[in-house]
Enzyme design. Structure first.
Site, PDB file in Angstrom:
ATOM      1  N   THR A  57       0.823  -1.005   0.045  1.00  8.31           N
ATOM      2  CA  THR A  57       0.081   0.167   0.037  1.00  8.31           C
ATOM      3  C   THR A  57       0.856   1.269   0.053  1.00  8.31           C
ATOM      4  OG1 THR A  57      -0.117  -0.165   2.388  1.00  8.31           O
ATOM      5  CG2 THR A  57      -2.056  -1.239   1.168  1.00  8.31           C
ATOM      6  N   THR A  59       1.509   4.322   1.668  1.00  8.84           N
ATOM      7  CA  THR A  59       2.176   4.737   2.896  1.00  8.84           C
ATOM      8  C   THR A  59       3.435   3.765   3.377  1.00  8.84           C
ATOM      9  OG1 THR A  59       0.550   6.391   3.397  1.00  8.84           O
ATOM     10  CG2 THR A  59       2.107   5.723   5.078  1.00  8.84           C
ATOM     11  N   CYS A  60       2.673   2.436   3.364  1.00 13.41           N
ATOM     12  CA  CYS A  60       3.372   1.470   3.814  1.00 13.41           C
ATOM     13  C   CYS A  60       4.767   1.176   2.894  1.00 13.41           C
ATOM     14  CB  CYS A  60       2.639   0.046   3.984  1.00 13.41           C
ATOM     15  SG  CYS A  60       1.184   0.322   4.891  1.00 13.41           S
ATOM     16  N   SER A  61       4.588   1.255   1.820  1.00 16.68           N
ATOM     17  CA  SER A  61       5.550   1.049   0.603  1.00 16.68           C
ATOM     18  C   SER A  61       6.585   2.173   0.354  1.00 16.68           C
ATOM     19  CB  SER A  61       4.888   0.548  -0.767  1.00 16.68           C
ATOM     20  OG  SER A  61       4.349  -0.959  -0.467  1.00 16.68           O
ATOM     21  N   VAL A  65       8.103   1.111   5.235  1.00 19.03           N
ATOM     22  CA  VAL A  65       9.138   0.016   5.219  1.00 19.03           C
ATOM     23  C   VAL A  65      10.624   0.563   4.723  1.00 19.03           C
ATOM     24  CG1 VAL A  65       9.728  -2.119   4.147  1.00 19.03           C
ATOM     25  CG2 VAL A  65       7.677  -1.951   5.053  1.00 19.03           C
TER      26      VAL A  65
END
Length: 166
Positions: A57, A59-61, A65
């Protein structure tokens, strides 16, 4: 019930994991999911566990992370032995996400929290998805635990915030 500094990490936490191996290192290769007993594996280690709403997703990617990957050497300097990212995605997706980020070895884990069971037990899940949070566990004791309260924010759960509390 949410974890807070001073609490013991629960003794029954089991995630799903596909260990990285060179022969299954290609993103299209599938390993076999195995139970990962976090309570046992982390009992005598310093660990940063951070959770995201979903693999791949935005923000996550783009933010969450990569911040941990970039700061992995600084986390190691502070004595962190394992960094683990958690999401409710199945272990195959989590494994592919690790491969897409070129993460190898067992000092940065991509773990699955099926049905957000662990996150839900903390009250840190919504709609079957894990929340965005970070927990530092030092030899079985929680020393830091924060959840993001603003959608898409990485303020208290990002690598920089965690580093400031180590």
């Amino acid at each position: 019930m949410a974890l807070k500094p001073g609490d013991s990490f629960p003794n029954d936490v089991i995630f799903q994991h596909i260990p990285w191996t060179e022969e299954k290192g290609d993103i299209t290769s599938c390993g076999i999911p195995v139970p990962y007993n976090a309570s046992k594996e982390w009992a005598d280690k310093k660990v940063v566990l951070f959770s995201v709403p979903g693999a791949f997703t935005p923000t996550c990617s783009v933010n969450h992370v990569p911040g941990y990957i970039k700061n992995l050497p600084q986390l190691k300097e502070k004595g962190v032995q394992v960094v683990a990212v958690l999401a409710s995605n199945d272990p195959f997706v989590m494994s592919a996400w690790g491969k897409a980020n070129k993460v190898t070895g067992d000092d940065f884990l991509f773990l699955s929290d099926p049905d957000a069971k662990f996150s839900d037990s903390l009250g840190w899940a919504s709609g079957g998805r894990t929340g965005r949070y970070a927990i530092v566990i030092d030899h079985g004791k929680v020393t830091y635990a924060q959840i993001e309260t603003k959608k898409g924010a990485v303020e208290v759960s990002g690598a920089e915030a965690v580093l400031a509390h180590l």
